[in-house]
Design a protein around this motif. Structure first.
Motif, PDB file in Angstrom:
ATOM      1  N   TYR A 152       0.877  -1.035   0.032  1.00 22.35           N
ATOM      2  CA  TYR A 152      -0.046  -0.090  -0.084  1.00 22.35           C
ATOM      3  C   TYR A 152       0.895   1.364  -0.044  1.00 22.35           C
ATOM      4  CZ  TYR A 152      -3.295   3.434   1.281  1.00 22.35           C
ATOM      5  OH  TYR A 152      -4.391   4.375   1.480  1.00 22.35           O
ATOM      6  N   CYS A 155       6.482   1.564   1.128  1.00 25.90           N
ATOM      7  CA  CYS A 155       7.685   2.122   1.775  1.00 25.90           C
ATOM      8  C   CYS A 155       8.361   3.302   1.086  1.00 25.90           C
ATOM      9  CB  CYS A 155       8.567   0.971   2.068  1.00 25.90           C
ATOM     10  SG  CYS A 155       8.037  -0.315   3.325  1.00 25.90           S
ATOM     11  N   GLY A 201       7.949   6.701   1.383  1.00 25.41           N
ATOM     12  CA  GLY A 201       8.069   7.629   2.339  1.00 25.41           C
ATOM     13  C   GLY A 201       9.457   7.182   3.441  1.00 25.41           C
ATOM     14  N   MET A 209       4.901  10.922  -3.270  1.00 23.95           N
ATOM     15  CA  MET A 209       3.563  11.877  -3.494  1.00 23.95           C
ATOM     16  C   MET A 209       2.761  11.318  -4.673  1.00 23.95           C
ATOM     17  SD  MET A 209       4.567  15.457  -4.964  1.00 23.95           S
ATOM     18  CE  MET A 209       3.181  16.951  -5.026  1.00 23.95           C
ATOM     19  N   LEU A 251       8.165  19.723   2.076  1.00 25.68           N
ATOM     20  CA  LEU A 251       9.262  18.903   2.080  1.00 25.68           C
ATOM     21  C   LEU A 251       9.793  18.684   0.738  1.00 25.68           C
ATOM     22  CD1 LEU A 251       8.116  16.319   4.815  1.00 25.68           C
ATOM     23  CD2 LEU A 251      10.338  17.428   4.700  1.00 25.68           C
ATOM     24  N   LEU A 252       8.971  18.583  -0.323  1.00 26.73           N
ATOM     25  CA  LEU A 252       9.290  18.340  -1.807  1.00 26.73           C
ATOM     26  C   LEU A 252      10.219  19.610  -2.133  1.00 26.73           C
ATOM     27  CD1 LEU A 252       9.242  16.788  -4.454  1.00 26.73           C
ATOM     28  CD2 LEU A 252       7.354  18.123  -4.953  1.00 26.73           C
ATOM     29  N   MET A 261      10.127  16.770   8.636  1.00 26.85           N
ATOM     30  CA  MET A 261       9.971  15.303   8.742  1.00 26.85           C
ATOM     31  C   MET A 261       9.401  14.666   9.989  1.00 26.85           C
ATOM     32  SD  MET A 261      13.130  13.517   6.609  1.00 26.85           S
ATOM     33  CE  MET A 261      13.730  14.475   5.344  1.00 26.85           C
ATOM     34  N   HIS A 286       5.921  15.799   9.931  1.00 30.24           N
ATOM     35  CA  HIS A 286       5.237  14.812   9.114  1.00 30.24           C
ATOM     36  C   HIS A 286       5.056  13.636   9.563  1.00 30.24           C
ATOM     37  CE1 HIS A 286       3.997  14.296   4.856  1.00 30.24           C
ATOM     38  NE2 HIS A 286       4.791  13.479   4.731  1.00 30.24           N
ATOM     39  N   SER A 290      -3.429   6.123   5.833  1.00 32.54           N
ATOM     40  CA  SER A 290      -4.749   6.029   5.502  1.00 32.54           C
ATOM     41  C   SER A 290      -5.116   4.439   4.993  1.00 32.54           C
ATOM     42  CB  SER A 290      -5.011   6.818   4.430  1.00 32.54           C
ATOM     43  OG  SER A 290      -4.052   6.611   3.349  1.00 32.54           O
TER      44      SER A 290
HETATM   45  C1  HEM Z   1      11.415  14.155   2.377  1.00 29.92           C
HETATM   46  C2  HEM Z   1      10.467  13.974   1.991  1.00 29.92           C
HETATM   47  C3  HEM Z   1       9.284  12.936   2.582  1.00 29.92           C
HETATM   48  C4  HEM Z   1       9.553  12.184   3.651  1.00 29.92           C
HETATM   49  C5  HEM Z   1      10.788  11.683   4.100  1.00 29.92           C
HETATM   50  C6  HEM Z   1       8.113  11.534   3.767  1.00 29.92           C
HETATM   51  C7  HEM Z   1       7.794  10.568   4.688  1.00 29.92           C
HETATM   52  C8  HEM Z   1       6.534  10.007   5.013  1.00 29.92           C
HETATM   53  C9  HEM Z   1       6.323   8.555   5.775  1.00 29.92           C
HETATM   54  C10 HEM Z   1       7.681   7.830   6.412  1.00 29.92           C
HETATM   55  C11 HEM Z   1       5.139   8.510   5.720  1.00 29.92           C
HETATM   56  C12 HEM Z   1       4.297   7.352   6.408  1.00 29.92           C
HETATM   57  C13 HEM Z   1       4.275   5.962   5.414  1.00 29.92           C
HETATM   58  C14 HEM Z   1       4.169   6.030   3.761  1.00 29.92           C
HETATM   59  O1  HEM Z   1       3.604   6.555   3.305  1.00 29.92           O
HETATM   60  O2  HEM Z   1       5.567   5.829   3.425  1.00 29.92           O
HETATM   61  C15 HEM Z   1       4.528   9.762   4.900  1.00 29.92           C
HETATM   62  C16 HEM Z   1       3.077   9.689   4.756  1.00 29.92           C
HETATM   63  C17 HEM Z   1       2.623  10.646   3.995  1.00 29.92           C
HETATM   64  N1  HEM Z   1       3.093  11.668   3.264  1.00 29.92           N
HETATM   65 FE1  HEM Z   1       5.203  11.890   3.205  1.00 29.92          FE
HETATM   66  N2  HEM Z   1       7.183  12.071   3.106  1.00 29.92           N
HETATM   67  C18 HEM Z   1       7.830  13.061   2.328  1.00 29.92           C
HETATM   68  C19 HEM Z   1       7.203  13.741   1.370  1.00 29.92           C
HETATM   69  C20 HEM Z   1       5.946  13.946   1.186  1.00 29.92           C
HETATM   70  C21 HEM Z   1       5.274  14.918   0.135  1.00 29.92           C
HETATM   71  C22 HEM Z   1       6.174  15.326  -1.250  1.00 29.92           C
HETATM   72  C23 HEM Z   1       3.903  14.669   0.276  1.00 29.92           C
HETATM   73  C24 HEM Z   1       2.895  15.369  -0.531  1.00 29.92           C
HETATM   74  C25 HEM Z   1       2.889  16.423  -1.186  1.00 29.92           C
HETATM   75  C26 HEM Z   1       3.715  13.783   1.342  1.00 29.92           C
HETATM   76  C27 HEM Z   1       2.588  13.416   1.762  1.00 29.92           C
HETATM   77  C28 HEM Z   1       2.144  12.548   2.856  1.00 29.92           C
HETATM   78  C29 HEM Z   1       0.919  12.202   3.384  1.00 29.92           C
HETATM   79  C30 HEM Z   1      -0.257  12.853   2.847  1.00 29.92           C
HETATM   80  C31 HEM Z   1       1.003  11.064   3.985  1.00 29.92           C
HETATM   81  C32 HEM Z   1       0.014  10.176   4.682  1.00 29.92           C
HETATM   82  C33 HEM Z   1      -0.388   8.937   3.849  1.00 29.92           C
HETATM   83  C34 HEM Z   1      -1.406   8.052   4.395  1.00 29.92           C
HETATM   84  O3  HEM Z   1      -1.893   8.344   5.499  1.00 29.92           O
HETATM   85  O4  HEM Z   1      -1.503   7.140   3.860  1.00 29.92           O
HETATM   86  N3  HEM Z   1       4.969  13.469   1.962  1.00 29.92           N
HETATM   87  N4  HEM Z   1       5.290  10.312   4.599  1.00 29.92           N
END
Ligand code: HEM
Length: 214
Positions: free
Chosen positions: A30, A33, A35, A99, A122-123, A197, A200, A211
């Motif tokens: 889903y 991994c 993020g 993303m 972050l992007l 982060m 985040h 989600s």
């Molecule tokens: C340095 C950049 C980033 C890092 C290290 C990061 C890391 C993470 C991690 C570890 C998660 C939880 C699990 C996963 O989806 O892998 C997550 C969830 C999420 N990220 Fe990021 N992210 C980054 C950039 C972004 C960007 C560019 C966006 C959108 C513009 C974003 C939007 C989200 C959202 C909405 C969630 C919740 C997803 C869910 O609940 O399914 N992130 N992020």
């Protein structure tokens, strides 16, 4: 405050590692991994960047020569430098893929809207950090790239001029500009990314965990 801090620390860690999660959101297929992969790449960049700091000299006279030495003289310098360079490219790719995953799974919808905004920040930071890293090579191509960007910045209405003098010290593209790109790339931007982060990740939990599929 002192007696509360261990409690806050424990609850923050407990917040990040909850006893229960929605099994559907935890499936590797889903989130893919992505993020997490972006997080690991960030850590690799911090470590390899830290190693490069021991040899890189941020002056217009020495920058390019110090990178030449790193690739040809310093033991394993070429490996660290390549790991840092390709790690940076891979991080941009994984953040974009993450993303895309968020968009395709609709994970930007409430209550995760604010975390989407944090993600966009972050992007942007990832792209600016990547670009300032390029500039530190200070070879002919990079000086040209910096010139184009600096000239473009200067024309941004309102704050363009101020940003230009902040980045170049109003001396054009010289030692001050290189030093400021160096401080941005090695200190300011990575620190901002680390703080965002952490927020985040905290936000992911605060929004009810990852989600679940639509
Ligand atoms: C340095 C950049 C980033 C890092 C290290 C990061 C890391 C993470 C991690 C570890 C998660 C939880 C699990 C996963 O989806 O892998 C997550 C969830 C999420 N990220 Fe990021 N992210 C980054 C950039 C972004 C960007 C560019 C966006 C959108 C513009 C974003 C939007 C989200 C959202 C909405 C969630 C919740 C997803 C869910 O609940 O399914 N992130 N992020």
């Amino acid at each position: 405050m002192r007696e509360r801090s261990p409690w806050i620390r424990k609850s923050f860690l407990r917040h990040l590692h909850p006893p229960r999660i929605d099994p559907r959101g935890g499936r590797i297929l889903y989130t893919l991994c992505l993020g997490g992969a972006a997080t690991v790449l960030f850590l690799i960049l911090v470590l390899t960047g830290g190693a490069l700091l021991f040899h890189y000299r941020p002056t217009t006279a020495e920058a390019h020569a110090s990178l030449y030495d790193l690739s040809r003289v310093v033991p394993y310098g070429w490996w660290i430098r390549n790991l840092h360079y390709w790690g940076g490219q891979a991080m941009v790719l994984f953040v974009l893929l993450h993303m895309a995953r968020v968009v395709l799974t609709g994970a930007f919808a409430p209550p995760r809207r604010f975390n989407w905004v944090v993600g966009c920040a972050l992007l942007s930071l990832t792209l600016i950090t990547d670009f300032t890293g390029y500039l530190l090579r200070w070879d002919r191509d990079m000086v040209w790239a910096a010139t184009v960007v600096a000239e473009l910045l200067q024309r941004v209405p309102g704050f363009g001029g101020g940003l230009y003098s902040f980045l170049t010290g109003s001396e054009g593209l010289g030692d001050t500009a290189l030093l400021r790109f160096y401080v941005l790339h090695c200190v300011l931007l990575p620190s901002m990314m680390a703080v965002l982060m952490a927020y985040h990740f905290w936000r992911v939990r605060k929004d009810g965990g990852i989600s679940s599929p639509l």
